[in-house]
Design a protein around this motif. Structure first.
Motif, PDB file in Angstrom:
ATOM      1  N   ARG A   1      -3.003   8.336  -5.587  1.00 52.61           N
ATOM      2  CA  ARG A   1      -3.466   9.767  -5.588  1.00 52.61           C
ATOM      3  C   ARG A   1      -3.735  10.383  -6.840  1.00 52.61           C
ATOM      4  O   ARG A   1      -4.511  11.456  -6.755  1.00 52.61           O
ATOM      5  CB  ARG A   1      -2.572  10.404  -4.618  1.00 52.61           C
ATOM      6  CG  ARG A   1      -2.178   9.879  -3.453  1.00 52.61           C
ATOM      7  CD  ARG A   1      -1.388  10.730  -2.400  1.00 52.61           C
ATOM      8  NE  ARG A   1      -1.255  10.149  -1.064  1.00 52.61           N
ATOM      9  CZ  ARG A   1      -0.285   9.628  -0.769  1.00 52.61           C
ATOM     10  NH1 ARG A   1       0.921   9.418  -1.268  1.00 52.61           N
ATOM     11  NH2 ARG A   1      -0.352   9.289   0.633  1.00 52.61           N
TER      12      ARG A   1
ATOM     13  N   GLU B   1      -7.812  12.147   0.703  1.00 48.12           N
ATOM     14  CA  GLU B   1      -7.450  12.049  -0.543  1.00 48.12           C
ATOM     15  C   GLU B   1      -8.190  11.211  -1.778  1.00 48.12           C
ATOM     16  O   GLU B   1      -7.668  11.239  -2.897  1.00 48.12           O
ATOM     17  CB  GLU B   1      -5.943  11.061  -0.524  1.00 48.12           C
ATOM     18  CG  GLU B   1      -4.951  12.087   0.689  1.00 48.12           C
ATOM     19  CD  GLU B   1      -3.780  11.032   0.832  1.00 48.12           C
ATOM     20  OE1 GLU B   1      -2.559  11.556   0.724  1.00 48.12           O
ATOM     21  OE2 GLU B   1      -3.891  10.009   1.017  1.00 48.12           O
TER      22      GLU B   1
ATOM     23  N   LEU C   1       0.528   3.920  -2.885  1.00 48.46           N
ATOM     24  CA  LEU C   1      -0.286   5.149  -2.533  1.00 48.46           C
ATOM     25  C   LEU C   1      -0.085   6.301  -3.444  1.00 48.46           C
ATOM     26  O   LEU C   1      -0.952   7.078  -3.892  1.00 48.46           O
ATOM     27  CB  LEU C   1      -0.062   5.706  -0.991  1.00 48.46           C
ATOM     28  CG  LEU C   1      -0.989   4.793  -0.374  1.00 48.46           C
ATOM     29  CD1 LEU C   1      -0.244   5.112   1.358  1.00 48.46           C
ATOM     30  CD2 LEU C   1      -2.455   5.312  -0.129  1.00 48.46           C
TER      31      LEU C   1
ATOM     32  N   THR D   1       0.830  -1.297   0.150  1.00 50.10           N
ATOM     33  CA  THR D   1       0.056  -0.108   0.033  1.00 50.10           C
ATOM     34  C   THR D   1       0.805   1.229  -0.055  1.00 50.10           C
ATOM     35  O   THR D   1       0.654   2.152  -0.819  1.00 50.10           O
ATOM     36  CB  THR D   1      -1.087  -0.025   1.330  1.00 50.10           C
ATOM     37  OG1 THR D   1      -1.819  -1.205   1.165  1.00 50.10           O
ATOM     38  CG2 THR D   1      -1.635   1.184   1.185  1.00 50.10           C
ATOM     39  N   ARG D   2       1.764   1.333   0.792  1.00 52.30           N
ATOM     40  CA  ARG D   2       2.623   2.568   1.066  1.00 52.30           C
ATOM     41  C   ARG D   2       3.498   2.770  -0.436  1.00 52.30           C
ATOM     42  O   ARG D   2       3.688   3.807  -0.637  1.00 52.30           O
ATOM     43  CB  ARG D   2       3.659   2.478   2.066  1.00 52.30           C
ATOM     44  CG  ARG D   2       4.928   1.607   2.075  1.00 52.30           C
ATOM     45  CD  ARG D   2       5.539   1.533   3.356  1.00 52.30           C
ATOM     46  NE  ARG D   2       6.485   0.593   3.332  1.00 52.30           N
ATOM     47  CZ  ARG D   2       7.019   0.080   4.698  1.00 52.30           C
ATOM     48  NH1 ARG D   2       6.634   0.625   5.704  1.00 52.30           N
ATOM     49  NH2 ARG D   2       8.133  -0.872   4.454  1.00 52.30           N
TER      50      ARG D   2
ATOM     51  N   ALA E   1      -8.326   1.887   9.587  1.00 50.00           N
ATOM     52  CA  ALA E   1      -7.481   3.045   9.964  1.00 50.00           C
ATOM     53  C   ALA E   1      -6.912   3.638   8.648  1.00 50.00           C
ATOM     54  O   ALA E   1      -6.789   4.852   8.432  1.00 50.00           O
ATOM     55  CB  ALA E   1      -6.282   2.551  10.676  1.00 50.00           C
ATOM     56  N   MET E   2      -6.664   2.867   7.599  1.00 50.86           N
ATOM     57  CA  MET E   2      -6.549   3.449   6.358  1.00 50.86           C
ATOM     58  C   MET E   2      -7.562   4.178   5.513  1.00 50.86           C
ATOM     59  O   MET E   2      -7.395   5.106   4.956  1.00 50.86           O
ATOM     60  CB  MET E   2      -5.937   2.098   5.212  1.00 50.86           C
ATOM     61  CG  MET E   2      -4.751   1.611   5.583  1.00 50.86           C
ATOM     62  SD  MET E   2      -4.246  -0.078   4.918  1.00 50.86           S
ATOM     63  CE  MET E   2      -4.640   0.165   3.197  1.00 50.86           C
TER      64      MET E   2
ATOM     65  N   ALA F   1      -9.725   6.039   7.204  1.00 49.95           N
ATOM     66  CA  ALA F   1      -9.813   7.267   7.760  1.00 49.95           C
ATOM     67  C   ALA F   1      -8.643   8.264   7.315  1.00 49.95           C
ATOM     68  O   ALA F   1      -8.866   9.320   7.023  1.00 49.95           O
ATOM     69  CB  ALA F   1      -9.742   7.034   9.198  1.00 49.95           C
ATOM     70  N   ASP F   2      -7.488   7.545   7.079  1.00 51.60           N
ATOM     71  CA  ASP F   2      -6.307   8.170   6.802  1.00 51.60           C
ATOM     72  C   ASP F   2      -6.345   8.918   5.331  1.00 51.60           C
ATOM     73  O   ASP F   2      -5.806   9.902   5.069  1.00 51.60           O
ATOM     74  CB  ASP F   2      -5.053   7.424   6.910  1.00 51.60           C
ATOM     75  CG  ASP F   2      -4.552   7.194   8.321  1.00 51.60           C
ATOM     76  OD1 ASP F   2      -4.804   7.976   9.353  1.00 51.60           O
ATOM     77  OD2 ASP F   2      -3.897   6.209   8.452  1.00 51.60           O
ATOM     78  N   HIS F   3      -7.123   8.287   4.385  1.00 48.16           N
ATOM     79  CA  HIS F   3      -6.962   8.477   3.108  1.00 48.16           C
ATOM     80  C   HIS F   3      -8.394   9.009   2.549  1.00 48.16           C
ATOM     81  O   HIS F   3      -8.264   9.329   1.155  1.00 48.16           O
ATOM     82  CB  HIS F   3      -6.422   7.432   2.264  1.00 48.16           C
ATOM     83  CG  HIS F   3      -4.970   6.784   2.979  1.00 48.16           C
ATOM     84  ND1 HIS F   3      -3.851   7.796   2.858  1.00 48.16           N
ATOM     85  CD2 HIS F   3      -4.620   5.739   3.525  1.00 48.16           C
ATOM     86  CE1 HIS F   3      -2.764   7.175   3.299  1.00 48.16           C
ATOM     87  NE2 HIS F   3      -3.259   5.995   3.774  1.00 48.16           N
TER      88      HIS F   3
ATOM     89  N   THR G   1     -16.786   3.169   2.004  1.00 45.01           N
ATOM     90  CA  THR G   1     -15.374   3.057   2.432  1.00 45.01           C
ATOM     91  C   THR G   1     -15.114   2.767   3.940  1.00 45.01           C
ATOM     92  O   THR G   1     -16.336   3.062   4.725  1.00 45.01           O
ATOM     93  CB  THR G   1     -14.353   4.324   2.098  1.00 45.01           C
ATOM     94  OG1 THR G   1     -13.155   4.173   2.438  1.00 45.01           O
ATOM     95  CG2 THR G   1     -15.029   5.616   2.848  1.00 45.01           C
TER      96      THR G   1
END
Length: 256
Positions: free
Chosen positions: A123, A169, A119, A115-116, A161-162, A164-166, A234
């Motif tokens: 985006r 974006e 990303l 994932t990292r 968590a992912m 929420a984080d993204h 999501t």
């Protein structure tokens, strides 16, 4: 019924895509119009009309190189399906520390590594989506699955968590929670028991539907979550488990 083409013009990476759920997912996305790259440690099976790239999700350098090559071949990236994973049997007494480290490294950190790396490419997409293959074991206590359940519980929490984080974006993150799926891995597990046929029958009976989930059924759920039709979805775990999580049937001869 005519196949939908909602993935026309979109590109996807599927890890663990050379067999089972991953292979079914890759083929489903291709049939619906996507350009697809399969990342897998073992590419012995023909994944069909996709780019097949060898990758070890347990190794950051391997993941970085494979994702980079996939994005170059595909011309971009819109969808990431984190499907690669391994299983384990036993209670907390049965698996040594080394096995715990290995399963968590592949099932959890494998998602992190892929994932990292993906990303920055996601985006740039107007339909950016990540789907993680989790398990009913993340939310249901199953015997002889302590290590596997712990890893998938982490995948479920990581998915939320992912998401929420993204979300800011424009990247949607969801997971599927399959029940027992008729895959080569499940059949290998059954073959390790004293009576493989009885084990498969017991696994089928464990689900209220009375049968194993098919890889295609899980692939269809992944495709839904990954596609434009789920544009408002999501942070969701979609159960594909024959009712195992949500239904409790009375035992034969007993009143409900």
């Amino acid at each position: 019924m005519k196949a939908t083409r909602e993935f026309e013009g979109l590109s996807a990476i599927v890890t663990g895509g050379a067999s089972g759920i991953g292979l079914a997912t890759a083929r489903t996305l291709v049939a619906r119009g996507a350009r697809v790259a399969v990342l897998d440690l073992h590419l012995g099976l023909d994944p069909g009309p996709v780019y097949a790239i060898r990758a070890d999700v347990g190794d950051s350098a391997s993941v970085t190189a494979a994702v980079g090559r996939a994005v170059e071949e595909l011309g971009g990236l819109d969808v990431l399906v984190n499907n690669a994973g391994i299983g384990a049997r036993g209670t907390v007494e049965d698996n040594p520390d080394e096995e715990w480290h290995h399963v968590l490294d592949i099932n959890v950190l494998g998602i992190v590594r892929t994932t990292r790396t993906a990303l920055p490419h996601l985006r740039g997409s107007a339909n950016a989506a990540i789907v993680n293959t989790c398990s009913v074991a993340a939310a249901t206590g199953l015997p002889q699955r302590a290590l596997y359940a712990a890893s998938k519980g982490a995948v479920f929490a990581l998915t939320l968590a992912m998401a929420a984080d993204h979300i800011g974006e424009g990247i949607r993150v969801n997971c599927v929670n399959p029940g027992t799926v008729d895959t080569p891995w499940v059949r290998r597990l059954a073959e390790q028991t004293d009576d493989p046929e009885a084990e498969l029958a017991a696994l089928s009976a464990r689900q209220p539907s009375g049968r194993l989930v098919t890889a295609q059924q899980v692939a269809d759920a992944i495709a839904y979550l990954a596609g434009p039709l789920a544009g408002a979805t999501t942070g969701t775990a979609l159960a594909v488990d024959g009712g195992l999580r949500g239904i409790r049937l009375p035992r034969e001869g007993l009143a409900p």
